[in-house]
Design a protein around this motif. Structure first.
Motif, PDB file in Angstrom:
ATOM      1  N   PRO A  86     113.998  19.659 -19.234  1.00 31.23           N
ATOM      2  CA  PRO A  86     114.301  21.048 -19.622  1.00 31.23           C
ATOM      3  C   PRO A  86     113.059  21.888 -19.897  1.00 31.23           C
ATOM      4  O   PRO A  86     113.142  22.910 -20.571  1.00 31.23           O
ATOM      5  CB  PRO A  86     115.116  20.853 -20.912  1.00 31.23           C
ATOM      6  CG  PRO A  86     114.549  19.618 -21.520  1.00 31.23           C
ATOM      7  CD  PRO A  86     114.135  18.729 -20.377  1.00 31.23           C
ATOM      8  N   GLU A  87     111.892  21.484 -19.381  1.00 29.44           N
ATOM      9  CA  GLU A  87     110.669  22.244 -19.637  1.00 29.44           C
ATOM     10  C   GLU A  87     110.729  23.591 -18.907  1.00 29.44           C
ATOM     11  O   GLU A  87     111.532  23.801 -18.013  1.00 29.44           O
ATOM     12  CB  GLU A  87     109.449  21.449 -19.160  1.00 29.44           C
ATOM     13  CG  GLU A  87     108.120  22.003 -19.657  1.00 29.44           C
ATOM     14  CD  GLU A  87     106.972  21.079 -19.314  1.00 29.44           C
ATOM     15  OE1 GLU A  87     106.443  20.439 -20.229  1.00 29.44           O
ATOM     16  OE2 GLU A  87     106.623  20.989 -18.129  1.00 29.44           O
ATOM     17  N   THR A 120     114.350  29.532 -16.608  1.00 30.18           N
ATOM     18  CA  THR A 120     115.668  29.068 -16.168  1.00 30.18           C
ATOM     19  C   THR A 120     116.668  30.203 -15.983  1.00 30.18           C
ATOM     20  O   THR A 120     117.827  29.950 -15.665  1.00 30.18           O
ATOM     21  CB  THR A 120     116.268  28.062 -17.177  1.00 30.18           C
ATOM     22  OG1 THR A 120     116.493  28.730 -18.432  1.00 30.18           O
ATOM     23  CG2 THR A 120     115.353  26.876 -17.385  1.00 30.18           C
ATOM     24  N   TYR A 121     116.242  31.432 -16.183  1.00 30.23           N
ATOM     25  CA  TYR A 121     117.201  32.526 -16.211  1.00 30.23           C
ATOM     26  C   TYR A 121     117.659  32.900 -14.812  1.00 30.23           C
ATOM     27  O   TYR A 121     116.870  33.371 -13.987  1.00 30.23           O
ATOM     28  CB  TYR A 121     116.598  33.759 -16.899  1.00 30.23           C
ATOM     29  CG  TYR A 121     115.983  33.450 -18.241  1.00 30.23           C
ATOM     30  CD1 TYR A 121     116.618  32.575 -19.125  1.00 30.23           C
ATOM     31  CD2 TYR A 121     114.777  33.998 -18.618  1.00 30.23           C
ATOM     32  CE1 TYR A 121     116.058  32.283 -20.348  1.00 30.23           C
ATOM     33  CE2 TYR A 121     114.202  33.709 -19.839  1.00 30.23           C
ATOM     34  CZ  TYR A 121     114.850  32.838 -20.708  1.00 30.23           C
ATOM     35  OH  TYR A 121     114.289  32.538 -21.920  1.00 30.23           O
ATOM     36  N   ALA A 122     118.934  32.714 -14.563  1.00 27.50           N
ATOM     37  CA  ALA A 122     119.547  33.193 -13.327  1.00 27.50           C
ATOM     38  C   ALA A 122     120.029  34.618 -13.553  1.00 27.50           C
ATOM     39  O   ALA A 122     120.310  35.028 -14.686  1.00 27.50           O
ATOM     40  CB  ALA A 122     120.711  32.291 -12.924  1.00 27.50           C
ATOM     41  N   THR A 123     120.106  35.378 -12.473  1.00 26.11           N
ATOM     42  CA  THR A 123     120.531  36.766 -12.549  1.00 26.11           C
ATOM     43  C   THR A 123     121.650  37.012 -11.548  1.00 26.11           C
ATOM     44  O   THR A 123     121.609  36.472 -10.439  1.00 26.11           O
ATOM     45  CB  THR A 123     119.352  37.718 -12.235  1.00 26.11           C
ATOM     46  OG1 THR A 123     118.311  37.470 -13.173  1.00 26.11           O
ATOM     47  CG2 THR A 123     119.774  39.168 -12.327  1.00 26.11           C
ATOM     48  N   ALA A 124     122.613  37.817 -11.937  1.00 30.65           N
ATOM     49  CA  ALA A 124     123.706  38.187 -11.036  1.00 30.65           C
ATOM     50  C   ALA A 124     123.813  39.707 -10.984  1.00 30.65           C
ATOM     51  O   ALA A 124     123.799  40.369 -12.020  1.00 30.65           O
ATOM     52  CB  ALA A 124     125.028  37.590 -11.508  1.00 30.65           C
ATOM     53  N   GLY A 167     121.359  28.427 -13.944  1.00 32.16           N
ATOM     54  CA  GLY A 167     119.905  28.517 -13.942  1.00 32.16           C
ATOM     55  C   GLY A 167     119.228  27.301 -14.540  1.00 32.16           C
ATOM     56  O   GLY A 167     118.264  26.771 -13.977  1.00 32.16           O
ATOM     57  N   ALA A 168     119.731  26.839 -15.660  1.00 25.33           N
ATOM     58  CA  ALA A 168     119.113  25.680 -16.316  1.00 25.33           C
ATOM     59  C   ALA A 168     119.179  24.448 -15.427  1.00 25.33           C
ATOM     60  O   ALA A 168     118.209  23.687 -15.324  1.00 25.33           O
ATOM     61  CB  ALA A 168     119.814  25.417 -17.644  1.00 25.33           C
ATOM     62  N   ALA A 169     120.315  24.232 -14.771  1.00 26.93           N
ATOM     63  CA  ALA A 169     120.465  23.053 -13.922  1.00 26.93           C
ATOM     64  C   ALA A 169     119.542  23.127 -12.714  1.00 26.93           C
ATOM     65  O   ALA A 169     118.947  22.119 -12.309  1.00 26.93           O
ATOM     66  CB  ALA A 169     121.922  22.923 -13.473  1.00 26.93           C
ATOM     67  N   CYS A 170     119.390  24.305 -12.122  1.00 27.72           N
ATOM     68  CA  CYS A 170     118.559  24.430 -10.925  1.00 27.72           C
ATOM     69  C   CYS A 170     117.082  24.167 -11.238  1.00 27.72           C
ATOM     70  O   CYS A 170     116.377  23.527 -10.444  1.00 27.72           O
ATOM     71  CB  CYS A 170     118.737  25.813 -10.315  1.00 27.72           C
ATOM     72  SG  CYS A 170     120.355  26.083  -9.525  1.00 27.72           S
ATOM     73  N   LEU A 187     124.263  19.176 -18.459  1.00 29.12           N
ATOM     74  CA  LEU A 187     123.557  19.885 -17.393  1.00 29.12           C
ATOM     75  C   LEU A 187     122.266  19.176 -16.998  1.00 29.12           C
ATOM     76  O   LEU A 187     121.948  19.066 -15.805  1.00 29.12           O
ATOM     77  CB  LEU A 187     123.238  21.309 -17.845  1.00 29.12           C
ATOM     78  CG  LEU A 187     124.388  22.306 -17.858  1.00 29.12           C
ATOM     79  CD1 LEU A 187     123.963  23.590 -18.569  1.00 29.12           C
ATOM     80  CD2 LEU A 187     124.851  22.620 -16.439  1.00 29.12           C
ATOM     81  N   MET A 188     121.503  18.691 -17.977  1.00 30.31           N
ATOM     82  CA  MET A 188     120.222  18.068 -17.669  1.00 30.31           C
ATOM     83  C   MET A 188     120.406  16.752 -16.909  1.00 30.31           C
ATOM     84  O   MET A 188     119.655  16.453 -15.972  1.00 30.31           O
ATOM     85  CB  MET A 188     119.427  17.827 -18.960  1.00 30.31           C
ATOM     86  CG  MET A 188     118.970  19.100 -19.657  1.00 30.31           C
ATOM     87  SD  MET A 188     117.890  20.171 -18.674  1.00 30.31           S
ATOM     88  CE  MET A 188     119.076  21.410 -18.103  1.00 30.31           C
TER      89      MET A 188
END
Length: 390
Positions: A355-356, A361-365, A117-120, A154-155
């Motif tokens: 990273p703003e 940034t939360y991905a969900t599965a 999530g953070a990377a996307c 990641l950033m």
């Protein structure tokens, strides 16, 4: 480098949780779920991973980590990416499906989602900046804004993905490098970029002396000089140019403007800022602008007017080849305002914006299939059939 490892794998091994560390860093309910599954019998499951906002798909490091740990577990994991790296993905669209042993995958969810999530989102931010100013080169200066080496990895990766997307789809220059050696490879560089912090100028006692000391120590490195330390951006900048006429003529000298928002650049104020923009980009201030856009255009700090003021001063003094590097709070919105003014920027150094919006940034599965049978919680049925994709 460990023999047989790719550069990415080597860095992951240095900074990311290893298999034996996963139980300490995953959500406890996943560890307890694994214990239940091992007691009552494993199942093959399929996870659908999605995000609640638009992103640029940047999965490589997260999936490399997942595949590495799956191998160490001797677990077969099938990954179906619905998009290519660098693709734009809409809110709620499944990004990928992961199929494998429930017992093997359960504990990995927490860490995988954090990396993905953070990377996307950061890739989306980088892309947005690049397309607002396609003629400007960017440097990723985010390392100091990151919470440790894993986030820094990641950033930087994300900035490179967003940059390539902008280069491919919009013809932008994009990100040409970054600040650290460890992540320079993402930008096809052997090492990070950078010359001096403000502290070196304080140490030297003058902007010119700091430039001299740096050049004597690193004669083969292009000279980028901070000119705002003493509040004399024009005076000190021109003094540096006069001392290094050959570097100036060769385009190997740049002035970096990092003036903080508490004051105007030397020689400017509200009225003179309007006058500078009226000479160089009258359309920028004659159209409707929000209060924030006006601050970027004619306000304190590194405004469009300040950049034009520096450019005019350099040209009038006979230094047209000296470049201007801008930093200080450059977001996509600030880049857009600079585009209105056709601000004369050669390179932008950006850090905090990558990273703003961390809360987004939360991905969900969600597991959507158990032993081949489709089953998902009420409200998430849309994950069973992706609306779009490759």
């Amino acid at each position: 480098m460990t023999q047989g490892r790719s550069p990415d794998e080597t860095h992951l091994a240095e900074v990311w949780p290893t298999l034996d560390q996963v139980p300490r860093w995953t959500d406890k309910y996943f560890s307890r779920t694994r214990a239940v599954i091992e007691r009552y019998g494993d199942a093959e499951v399929t996870y659908a991973v999605f995000m609640r906002r638009p992103v640029v798909f940047a999965p490589r490091l997260a999936l490399l980590w997942l595949e590495t740990l799956a191998r160490e577990k001797n677990a077969d994991v099938a990954i179906e990416c619905l998009y290519k790296e660098g693709d734009w993905v809409g809110a709620g669209e499944p990004l990928l499906y992961i199929t494998g042993s429930f017992a093997a995958l359960a504990e990995l969810e927490t860490l995988l989602l954090g990396k993905l999530g953070a990377a996307c989102v950061a890739a989306y931010n980088a892309f947005s900046m690049c397309v607002e100013l396609p003629e400007v080169a960017f440097l990723a200066m985010d390392a100091r804004h990151c919470a440790g080496t894993e986030m820094a990895e990641l950033m930087a990766y994300a900035a490179s993905v967003g940059s390539r997307a902008a280069q491919t789809t919009r013809g932008a220059k994009g990100f040409v490098g970054n600040a650290t050696d460890a992540t320079a490879r993402f930008f096809d560089q052997a090492e990070g970029f950078g010359t001096m912090p403000h502290a070196l100028i304080g140490y030297a006692g003058s902007t010119l002396r700091a430039a001299q000391m740096f050049h004597e120590t690193h004669p083969d490195v292009n000279l980028v000089v901070l000119v705002d330390y003493f509040g004399q951006e024009i005076t000190d900048g021109l003094a540096v140019c006069a001392h290094f006429p050959e570097l100036a003529a060769q385009g190997r000298l740049s002035l970096r403007l990092d003036t903080h928002g508490g004051r105007y650049v030397e020689g400017l104020g509200p009225q003179r800022s309007y006058e500078v923009l009226d000479r160089n980009a009258p359309g920028a201030i004659r159209a409707y602008r929000t209060e924030t856009e006006l601050r970027y255009l004619i306000g304190t700090g590194v405004s469009a007017a300040a950049l034009w003021h520096v450019r005019e001063s350099l040209n009038e003094a006979g230094f047209p080849n000296v470049k201007i590097v801008a930093s200080s709070g450059f977001s996509a919105a600030k880049c857009r305002a600079m585009g209105y003014a056709r601000a004369p920027i050669d390179v932008i150094g950006t850090g905090s914006y990558l990273p703003e919006n961390w809360n987004e940034t939360y991905a969900t599965a969600d597991v959507i299939r158990y032993n081949g049978e489709s089953r998902v919680k009420i409200g998430r049925e849309f994950l069973l059939t992706p609306r779009s994709g490759r």
